[in-house]
Structures are given as structure tokens and as C-alpha cells.
Design a protein around this motif. Structure first.
Motif, PDB file in Angstrom:
ATOM      1  N   LYS A 154       0.542  -6.141  -2.515  1.00 47.45           N
ATOM      2  CA  LYS A 154       0.844  -4.717  -2.775  1.00 47.45           C
ATOM      3  C   LYS A 154      -0.444  -3.892  -2.728  1.00 47.45           C
ATOM      4  O   LYS A 154      -0.504  -2.841  -2.099  1.00 47.45           O
ATOM      5  CB  LYS A 154       1.504  -4.593  -4.153  1.00 47.45           C
ATOM      6  N   ARG A 155      -1.465  -4.445  -3.400  1.00 46.03           N
ATOM      7  CA  ARG A 155      -2.751  -3.732  -3.467  1.00 46.03           C
ATOM      8  C   ARG A 155      -3.356  -3.589  -2.071  1.00 46.03           C
ATOM      9  O   ARG A 155      -3.867  -2.544  -1.709  1.00 46.03           O
ATOM     10  CB  ARG A 155      -3.673  -4.536  -4.395  1.00 46.03           C
ATOM     11  N   THR A 156      -3.246  -4.684  -1.275  1.00 48.62           N
ATOM     12  CA  THR A 156      -3.777  -4.633   0.092  1.00 48.62           C
ATOM     13  C   THR A 156      -3.044  -3.553   0.880  1.00 48.62           C
ATOM     14  O   THR A 156      -3.668  -2.781   1.614  1.00 48.62           O
ATOM     15  CB  THR A 156      -3.598  -6.008   0.793  1.00 48.62           C
ATOM     16  N   GLY A 157      -1.714  -3.510   0.685  1.00 46.28           N
ATOM     17  CA  GLY A 157      -0.921  -2.489   1.374  1.00 46.28           C
ATOM     18  C   GLY A 157      -1.383  -1.099   0.978  1.00 46.28           C
ATOM     19  O   GLY A 157      -1.559  -0.220   1.837  1.00 46.28           O
ATOM     20  N   GLU A 158      -1.634  -0.913  -0.324  1.00 50.69           N
ATOM     21  CA  GLU A 158      -2.061   0.412  -0.817  1.00 50.69           C
ATOM     22  C   GLU A 158      -3.425   0.783  -0.229  1.00 50.69           C
ATOM     23  O   GLU A 158      -3.648   1.909   0.189  1.00 50.69           O
ATOM     24  CB  GLU A 158      -2.164   0.390  -2.342  1.00 50.69           C
ATOM     25  N   LEU A 159      -4.323  -0.234  -0.224  1.00 49.72           N
ATOM     26  CA  LEU A 159      -5.671   0.034   0.312  1.00 49.72           C
ATOM     27  C   LEU A 159      -5.607   0.370   1.795  1.00 49.72           C
ATOM     28  O   LEU A 159      -6.299   1.267   2.267  1.00 49.72           O
ATOM     29  CB  LEU A 159      -6.581  -1.178   0.084  1.00 49.72           C
ATOM     30  N   LYS A 160      -4.723  -0.367   2.503  1.00 51.44           N
ATOM     31  CA  LYS A 160      -4.573  -0.109   3.940  1.00 51.44           C
ATOM     32  C   LYS A 160      -4.073   1.309   4.161  1.00 51.44           C
ATOM     33  O   LYS A 160      -4.586   2.047   5.003  1.00 51.44           O
ATOM     34  CB  LYS A 160      -3.580  -1.108   4.547  1.00 51.44           C
ATOM     35  N   ALA A 161      -3.049   1.677   3.340  1.00 57.12           N
ATOM     36  CA  ALA A 161      -2.473   3.024   3.470  1.00 57.12           C
ATOM     37  C   ALA A 161      -3.537   4.074   3.149  1.00 57.12           C
ATOM     38  O   ALA A 161      -3.661   5.086   3.851  1.00 57.12           O
ATOM     39  CB  ALA A 161      -1.276   3.159   2.540  1.00 57.12           C
ATOM     40  N   ALA A 162      -4.336   3.799   2.079  1.00 58.13           N
ATOM     41  CA  ALA A 162      -5.373   4.763   1.690  1.00 58.13           C
ATOM     42  C   ALA A 162      -6.401   4.907   2.806  1.00 58.13           C
ATOM     43  O   ALA A 162      -6.865   6.004   3.115  1.00 58.13           O
ATOM     44  CB  ALA A 162      -6.050   4.305   0.409  1.00 58.13           C
ATOM     45  N   ASN A 163      -6.721   3.765   3.425  1.00 59.23           N
ATOM     46  CA  ASN A 163      -7.690   3.794   4.507  1.00 59.23           C
ATOM     47  C   ASN A 163      -7.154   4.569   5.702  1.00 59.23           C
ATOM     48  O   ASN A 163      -7.876   5.366   6.310  1.00 59.23           O
ATOM     49  CB  ASN A 163      -8.018   2.351   4.901  1.00 59.23           C
TER      50      ASN A 163
END
Ligand code: ADP
Length: 415
Positions: A154-163
Motif C-alpha cells: 500500500k505504502r509503495t503504491g502511495e509513494l508511486k502515486a505521490a511520485n
């Protein structure tokens, strides 16, 4: 003893009737919390294993039909974690060794010594208990690992989206800043040239007006970016003051309509609508909604602004008769950088970068209110700012709840 008072349960398998009676007696007297089930053949033992759970199984090796070793093999397939104690005849060491090699937990020699039998049984039960605990801990660890994996995913997904948002942000910003800056540069060079050539002041003035428009556009863009960054980093501060929303709207509309538009207060019932707001920020939202109403409507169509006090809330509606928004686009229009695709901006205005509604909604939410929209293609749009009223604890409640309605129509002057 009642079922729930037993700590563990064992199965004794023996074709020797005498032993099948004696062994439970030993257990009953020395280990009263162990429940004993007896069967006289390996087949019956397998049947019992289908329905019941045992913590240890004690079986004779030599039995007619399926013997103890074969039963051991079957138990290992069905319940590998259950310890099996095999009873072997006196001096039958080879069989005892074979039993251990085949995976028996221990062996008991006949004639059975009660003390060693009890000790062996206790050890087997403890081992089973430990195995069970390990299985449970493994399960808990697996679950924990799974939930950690999910969190990481989930966190990776959020970071990817933020990026992705950041990259989009930089792409749009550099693109949007480039156009007005290039325009400014071009205009500055042209003006220099015109001044050198002694061109008329009207042409120079026109050039300066163009430059001003580009500067304003860059200013708006920079302000939107700054606001977005303040919202994202939670540094957005409101300077709230008690004020009358009727007066605030009147002043803002008067300023907004200076020029080709005029705001006509068509209806006023009641007196004040007291709120505690950051007047600058509320003005920013209202102007943004008015500018959208104009951008997405045919020239000269009216815009109506209505202020109503209902209960303990004030609702400020901005209604246009413009192109409207399709139902599947509505959930997205408040997202960062979202622009409805293939929409032409009317009234000669320039398209924004899709931050206006995002910032507006955040500003209203920071005030404890909400921003809603109702729209359909071809039928215009109504944006509603809902704000909590200022609650004066010293005044009687029914007074602040008295109804109010004020409506302004924004129309164009006939030329
Ligand atoms: P923009 O700066 O592009 O106008 P906004 O965040 O203000 O960005 O609006 C997002 C999108 O919502 C716009 O691109 C437009 O397509 C749609 N929209 C906003 N207001 C209206 C309106 N009054 N009528 C029709 N469409 C609108």
C-alpha cells in the motif's frame, strides 16, 4: 469430570482387553485431567481420528490386521504433529528401534511399568503442546508477515502515486510557466524595438497591456502552486475573523463586476449571515467559482449568486447556464490538475491548470464546511459553498437560526 475440565485427550489402541482396561485406570489415577478414549484395532483408531482430535496416541505394535507400525504411518500422514507411543513386547528391541526410526515419539516395553508409562505420556503431551504453540506462533507470524506485506504494498503504491503527481506537477508547471514567460520576453523585445523606431504610444500601450496579462497569468499560476504546496504540507493557515457574509459577498461581487458586468441584488430577506472566516480565502473561492462560471458558459449568459441561511449553515450557490459537466466527470473535477478533456474555454478566457477547484474545496473544508456541485451537460452548473454559521453563545439560539436569503444576478451591460 466435565469435558471442558480436561486439558488433553489421548487415544489408546490395543487388542489386549486387559491392557485396554488397565491403562485408562493408570491415566485416570495419575493424570486426572487427561481424557482417555480406547479402541481395540487400528481401523477403529483411524475412524476415531476422523471425528476427534487427540494430543497423543498410544498403540500396541502387534495387532491382528493393521499393526501398530502401519497405523503409525497413517497417523503421520493424517496428523503429523501428534506424538505416537508404541507398546512393544519385552525384549523386542528390533521392533522398538524400527518404531523410533519410523517416527514414533517413544516406545513402551511390556510389561508396562506404570511410572515410566506416565512419564512417557507426560513428555509426549508436553511435546504436543509445544508443537501446537509453535504452529500457532508460525501462523501468527505468517499473518503478521502478510499484513506487513500489504502495508508495504500500500505504502509503495502511495509513494508511486505521490511520485507520479510530483512529476506531473513539474511537467505542467514548467509547461505553463514557459508560455507566459516567452510571451513576456517577446513583448519586451518588441517594445524596445517599437520605442527605438518611435512607434505610436497606442501600440506601446497595447504591448504593455499584453505584458500585464502574461504577468497576471504567471502570478495566478504561482499563487495556485504555492497554495497547493501549503495544503499538501499542512502549512495552510487561515486568518479567521467574524464577519457578515452578505456584506462580504456584496463587496466581492461589486469588485468582480467592475467593467462589462454588473451585479444586481435582486432579493434580500433577513439581515446578516454571521460567519467566522478568512475573508481573503473565501473571496478567492468565490472569484474562482465565478471565473469558472464565465469560462464555461456562452458569452452574456447570466450567473446567479444566492446566499441562504438554513439552520446553522450558510449556503452560497453560484449558478451558471453554461455547458455543464457530465456525471462521470463530476467525481474528478476536484482532483489536482484535473481538467475535463476536450472542453473549450468560452469568453476568450484561458484554460487553467486544474488546480482551482482542488484549492477551493480544501479552503472550504478547512473552514469546517464543504463544496458541492450539481451539474448536467447543457443545463449549467451550480456550485454550493456550505459554511457553518458563527454561533454566538451570548445570543438567544432562535435569533441566529432566523432565515435569510439574498440573491444577486450577474448580467452584462448592453453596449
Ligand atoms: P481550471 O483551472 O482548469 O478551470 P478547475 O479546477 O477550476 O480548473 O476546474 C476543473 C475542471 O472542471 C475544468 O477544467 C472544467 O472542465 C470543469 N469545470 C469547472 N467549473 C465548471 C463550470 N462552472 N461549468 C462547467 N465545467 C466546469
Amino acid at each position: 469430570m466435565r469435558e471442558e475440565e480436561y486439558h488433553s485427550s489421548i487415544l489408546i489402541v490395543d487388542d489386549d482387553e486387559a491392557l485396554l482396561q488397565a491403562l485408562p485406570q493408570v491415566v485416570y489415577l495419575r493424570m486426572p485431567r487427561v481424557q482417555v478414549t480406547t479402541v481395540s484395532s487400528a481401523v477403529q483408531a483411524l475412524e476415531a481420528l476422523q471425528t476427534d482430535k487427540f494430543d497423543t496416541i498410544v498403540s500396541d505394535v502387534k495387532m491382528p490386521g493393521m499393526d501398530g507400525l502401519e497405523l503409525l504411518g497413517r497417523i503421520q500422514e493424517l496428523n503429523p504433529e501428534v506424538p505416537v507411543l508404541l507398546i512393544t513386547g519385552h525384549g523386542d528391541h528390533n521392533l522398538a528401534i524400527q518404531a523410533i526410526r519410523s517416527g514414533a515419539y517413544d516406545y513402551i516395553l511390556k510389561p508396562i511399568d506404570r511410572d515410566s508409562f506416565t512419564v512417557a505420556l507426560q513428555r509426549a503431551l508436553q511435546t504436543h503442546q509445544m508443537r501446537q504453540t509453535i504452529v500457532q506462533q508460525q501462523l501468527a507470524l505468517e499473518l503478521h508477515a502478510q499484513s506487513l506485506e500489504q502495508i508495504v504494498e500500500k505504502r509503495t503504491g502511495e509513494l508511486k502515486a505521490a511520485n507520479e503527481t510530483k512529476e506531473k506537477f513539474l511537467r505542467i508547471v514548467s509547461h505553463e510557466l514557459k508560455a507566459p514567460l516567452e510571451n513576456l520576453k517577446g513583448m519586451a523585445q518588441l517594445l524596445q524595438h517599437q520605442l527605438q523606431q518611435g512607434e505610436s504610444s497606442t501600440m506601446v500601450m497595447q504591448g504593455l497591456q499584453d505584458m500585464e496579462r502574461s504577468i497576471i497569468r504567471t502570478e495566478i499560476l504561482t499563487q495556485d502552486l504555492l497554495d497547493t504546496s501549503l495544503i499538501e504540507t499542512n502549512l495552510f493557515v487561515l486568518h479567521r475573523q467574524r464577519c457578515d457574509l452578505v456584506e462580504l459577498c456584496g463587496t466581492l461581487l461589486h469588485q468582480y463586476t467592475a467593467g462589462s458586468l454588473h451585479a444586481h441584488l435582486s432579493e434580500l430577506l433577513g439581515e446578516q449571515v454571521e460567519v467566522e472566516v478568512d475573508a481573503g480565502r473565501i473571496g478567492q473561492v468565490l472569484l474562482n467559482l465565478l471565473s469558472n462560471a464565465r469560462k464555461y458558459s456562452a458569452p452574456h449568459t447570466p450567473i446567479t449568486v444566492t446566499l441562504e441561511k438554513v439552520g446553522y449553515e450558510a449556503t452560497l450557490s453560484i449558478r451558471d447556464e453554461g455547458i455543464g459537466i457530465a456525471a462521470d466527470e463530476l467525481p474528478h473535477i476536484f482532483e489536482q490538475f484535473y481538467r475535463v478533456p476536450n472542453v473549450e474555454v468560452q469568453n476568450g478566457a484561458r484554460a487553467g491548470i486544474g488546480l482551482g477547484l482542488y484549492i477551493s474545496r480544501k479552503i472550504i473544508e478547512r473552514h469546517g464546511g464543504h463544496l458541492e456541485v450539481q451539474s448536467a451537460p447543457g443545463q449549467g452548473s451550480t456550485f454550493r459553498i456550505v459554511l457553518p454559521l458563527f454561533v454566538d453563545t451570548e445570543r438567544p439560539q432562535n435569533e441566529s437560526a432566523s432565515p435569510l436569503k439574498a440573491a444577486w444576478t450577474l448580467a452584462y451591460y448592453e453596449h
